[in-house]
Write a protein that holds these residues in place. Structure first.
Motif, PDB file in Angstrom:
ATOM      1  N   UNK A 134     -13.444 -16.108   4.336  1.00 18.43           N
ATOM      2  CA  UNK A 134     -12.233 -15.063   3.755  1.00 18.43           C
ATOM      3  C   UNK A 134     -11.220 -14.995   4.764  1.00 18.43           C
ATOM      4  N   UNK A 135     -11.588 -14.845   6.024  1.00 18.75           N
ATOM      5  CA  UNK A 135     -10.470 -14.987   7.084  1.00 18.75           C
ATOM      6  C   UNK A 135      -9.554 -16.130   6.990  1.00 18.75           C
ATOM      7  N   UNK A 136     -10.002 -17.415   6.681  1.00 14.75           N
ATOM      8  CA  UNK A 136      -9.114 -18.594   6.631  1.00 14.75           C
ATOM      9  C   UNK A 136      -8.311 -18.471   5.283  1.00 14.75           C
ATOM     10  N   UNK A 137      -9.056 -18.153   4.166  1.00 14.03           N
ATOM     11  CA  UNK A 137      -8.188 -17.947   3.110  1.00 14.03           C
ATOM     12  C   UNK A 137      -7.284 -16.860   3.144  1.00 14.03           C
ATOM     13  N   UNK A 138      -7.188 -15.800   3.837  1.00 16.02           N
ATOM     14  CA  UNK A 138      -6.188 -14.768   3.840  1.00 16.02           C
ATOM     15  C   UNK A 138      -5.142 -15.012   4.919  1.00 16.02           C
ATOM     16  N   UNK A 139      -5.571 -15.765   5.936  1.00 15.08           N
ATOM     17  CA  UNK A 139      -4.556 -16.264   6.682  1.00 15.08           C
ATOM     18  C   UNK A 139      -3.355 -17.043   6.195  1.00 15.08           C
ATOM     19  N   UNK A 140      -3.983 -18.090   5.264  1.00 17.41           N
ATOM     20  CA  UNK A 140      -3.119 -18.794   4.285  1.00 17.41           C
ATOM     21  C   UNK A 140      -2.148 -17.984   3.594  1.00 17.41           C
ATOM     22  N   UNK A 141      -2.940 -17.141   2.893  1.00 19.03           N
ATOM     23  CA  UNK A 141      -2.295 -16.411   1.659  1.00 19.03           C
ATOM     24  C   UNK A 141      -1.070 -15.301   2.517  1.00 19.03           C
ATOM     25  N   UNK A 142      -1.397 -14.729   3.810  1.00 13.76           N
ATOM     26  CA  UNK A 142      -0.395 -13.887   4.377  1.00 13.76           C
ATOM     27  C   UNK A 142       0.891 -14.609   4.721  1.00 13.76           C
ATOM     28  N   UNK A 143       0.743 -15.836   5.469  1.00 18.02           N
ATOM     29  CA  UNK A 143       1.600 -16.792   5.878  1.00 18.02           C
ATOM     30  C   UNK A 143       2.574 -17.269   4.922  1.00 18.02           C
ATOM     31  N   UNK A 144       2.002 -17.623   3.636  1.00 15.98           N
ATOM     32  CA  UNK A 144       2.665 -18.024   2.478  1.00 15.98           C
ATOM     33  C   UNK A 144       3.548 -16.769   1.892  1.00 15.98           C
ATOM     34  N   UNK A 145       2.793 -15.481   2.046  1.00 10.22           N
ATOM     35  CA  UNK A 145       3.580 -14.387   1.536  1.00 10.22           C
ATOM     36  C   UNK A 145       4.545 -14.064   2.247  1.00 10.22           C
ATOM     37  N   UNK A 146       4.629 -14.192   3.664  1.00  8.00           N
ATOM     38  CA  UNK A 146       5.783 -13.923   4.555  1.00  8.00           C
ATOM     39  C   UNK A 146       6.977 -14.819   4.315  1.00  8.00           C
ATOM     40  N   UNK A 147       6.552 -16.180   4.085  1.00  5.73           N
ATOM     41  CA  UNK A 147       7.584 -17.171   3.711  1.00  5.73           C
ATOM     42  C   UNK A 147       8.308 -16.852   2.461  1.00  5.73           C
ATOM     43  N   UNK A 148       7.690 -16.684   1.371  1.00  8.55           N
ATOM     44  CA  UNK A 148       8.001 -16.198   0.067  1.00  8.55           C
ATOM     45  C   UNK A 148       8.905 -15.061  -0.024  1.00  8.55           C
ATOM     46  N   UNK A 149       8.484 -13.972   0.628  1.00  8.52           N
ATOM     47  CA  UNK A 149       9.388 -13.078   0.938  1.00  8.52           C
ATOM     48  C   UNK A 149      10.783 -13.178   1.539  1.00  8.52           C
ATOM     49  N   UNK A 150      10.814 -13.916   2.695  1.00  4.83           N
ATOM     50  CA  UNK A 150      11.785 -14.471   3.331  1.00  4.83           C
ATOM     51  C   UNK A 150      12.792 -15.196   2.262  1.00  4.83           C
ATOM     52  N   UNK A 151      12.276 -16.081   1.577  1.00  2.35           N
ATOM     53  CA  UNK A 151      13.012 -16.980   0.484  1.00  2.35           C
ATOM     54  C   UNK A 151      13.471 -15.895  -0.533  1.00  2.35           C
ATOM     55  N   UNK A 152      12.909 -14.940  -0.881  1.00  6.90           N
ATOM     56  CA  UNK A 152      13.478 -14.059  -1.857  1.00  6.90           C
ATOM     57  C   UNK A 152      14.477 -13.273  -1.480  1.00  6.90           C
ATOM     58  N   UNK A 153      14.358 -12.743  -0.178  1.00  3.73           N
ATOM     59  CA  UNK A 153      15.598 -12.110   0.494  1.00  3.73           C
ATOM     60  C   UNK A 153      16.623 -12.923   0.767  1.00  3.73           C
ATOM     61  N   UNK A 154      16.609 -14.038   0.933  1.00  6.00           N
ATOM     62  CA  UNK A 154      17.617 -14.918   1.324  1.00  6.00           C
ATOM     63  C   UNK A 154      18.415 -15.280   0.091  1.00  6.00           C
ATOM     64  N   UNK A 155      17.792 -15.449  -1.210  1.00  6.53           N
ATOM     65  CA  UNK A 155      18.456 -15.641  -2.485  1.00  6.53           C
ATOM     66  C   UNK A 155      19.015 -14.393  -3.085  1.00  6.53           C
ATOM     67  N   UNK A 156      18.510 -13.235  -2.705  1.00 13.80           N
ATOM     68  CA  UNK A 156      19.088 -12.223  -3.131  1.00 13.80           C
ATOM     69  C   UNK A 156      20.422 -11.799  -2.370  1.00 13.80           C
ATOM     70  N   UNK A 157      20.288 -12.030  -0.923  1.00 15.22           N
ATOM     71  CA  UNK A 157      21.632 -11.834  -0.071  1.00 15.22           C
ATOM     72  C   UNK A 157      22.632 -12.708  -0.594  1.00 15.22           C
ATOM     73  N   UNK A 158      22.454 -14.099  -1.017  1.00 21.15           N
ATOM     74  CA  UNK A 158      23.265 -14.794  -1.624  1.00 21.15           C
ATOM     75  C   UNK A 158      23.912 -14.485  -2.831  1.00 21.15           C
TER      76      UNK A 158
END
Length: 313
Positions: free
Chosen positions: A7-31
């Motif tokens: 469970x910990x391994x699974x959620x480590x990857x989910x949270x790191x992917x989620x952080x990246x996804x949010x960064x991508x979304x904020x970047x495109x919104x700013x553009x």
């Protein structure tokens, strides 16, 4: 492997992917917000960002308006938002510390360094041009972690649980990005196929690092139906729904071989993958793009629950 470790391994990857996804979304919104025709509108691109993140109710409980400052604060730094970039990184590191011996040295050092550098970023520092530097930092740290996972982990159950978390989270994010573009971003008075529509589709492709890849696959310019096909049905596109479903299916197949047992999640993963592998974009639009994507998000969430029920509880 203990279910708690998986469970910990699974959620480590989910949270790191989620952080990246949010960064991508904020970047495109700013553009998008810098585009003159959009800058004169009611600013619904920032509202769209909250919708993409699936946090609309929580956001409007705390804020009256989706201004750039409010959205950036909420999605990047808000300690009360469990899915903010800051909380995603902190939660991933906390889970990593709990299963330190299941991670490689490179994975742990990436997680820990990211967590140590995080306090250096705050709302004052990311104002103006600082926002892009922060978002690039988040994306780079996430990619570094996923690279360390692929390059250094033994191909055993720990690796496949980590990959499952990445693909489940990525599939959800891609579906939400395409859905919100199709139904929310384009202003009512703007022409479908016009300049704003074209720029928004290009921004969506850039949000998933797919702009150049799209142009290498298709030679017809930016066409909404081809972009939808690219982001849903093309397995060679790493962030497409089809590619994510293939990664989920293959990871679950490896776990079935390792543990000698199959569960409902294996049947669901195969069903989702088959639908995308043999699907056609005409069928998607015939069903309705919003309906197709909403159904996929629901099925992806149900699959995540079945994975947890089989391996992580």
């Amino acid at each position: 492997m203990l279910s708690r470790t998986a469970d910990n391994l699974y959620w480590i990857s989910r949270y790191m992917e989620r952080a990246e996804n949010l960064a991508r979304i904020l970047r495109v919104t700013d553009r998008l917000s810098l585009m003159p025709a959009i800058a004169e509108s009611d600013g619904n691109e920032w509202h769209s960002t909250i919708v993409v993140a699936g946090l609309e109710d929580m956001f409007y409980e705390r804020y009256d308006e989706a201004t750039p400052e409010n959205v950036i604060s909420f999605l990047a730094f808000d300690p009360e938002n469990p899915s903010s970039v800051r909380n995603c990184i902190e939660t991933a590191r906390r889970n990593g510390r709990a299963v330190r011996t299941a991670l490689t040295t490179e994975q742990w050092e990436t997680l820990n360094t990211t967590w140590l550098e995080l306090p250096g970023w705050n709302e004052n520092r990311v104002r103006g041009s600082g926002l892009n530097r922060f978002l690039d930092w988040v994306k780079d740290r996430s990619l570094l972690f996923h690279g360390a996972t692929v390059a250094t982990m033994l191909r055993r159950d720990s690796y496949f649980f980590s990959r499952l978390g990445t693909f489940i989270e990525r599939a959800d994010n891609t579906a939400r990005i395409v859905d919100v573009k199709y139904h929310i971003l384009l202003p009512e008075q703007a022409e479908v196929g016009g300049g704003i529509d074209y720029y928004q589709w290009a921004s969506i492709l850039r949000a998933v690092s797919g702009y150049r890849s799209y142009n290498s696959v298709y030679r017809q310019g930016l066409k909404p139906w081809l972009i939808v096909e690219f982001l849903t049905l093309r397995e060679e596109m790493p962030r497409s729904l089809a590619s994510c479903s293939l990664g989920i299916k293959e990871s679950l197949d490896h776990l079935a071989d390792e543990y000698g047992q199959r569960h409902e999640c294996h049947r669901m993963a195969g069903q989702i993958h088959s639908r995308l592998r043999f699907g056609q974009v005409d069928d998607i639009f015939r069903q309705g793009l919003h309906e197709f994507l909403s159904e996929h998000i629901e099925n992806n969430n149900r699959l995540a629950y079945e994975i947890s029920r089989a391996y992580l509880f």
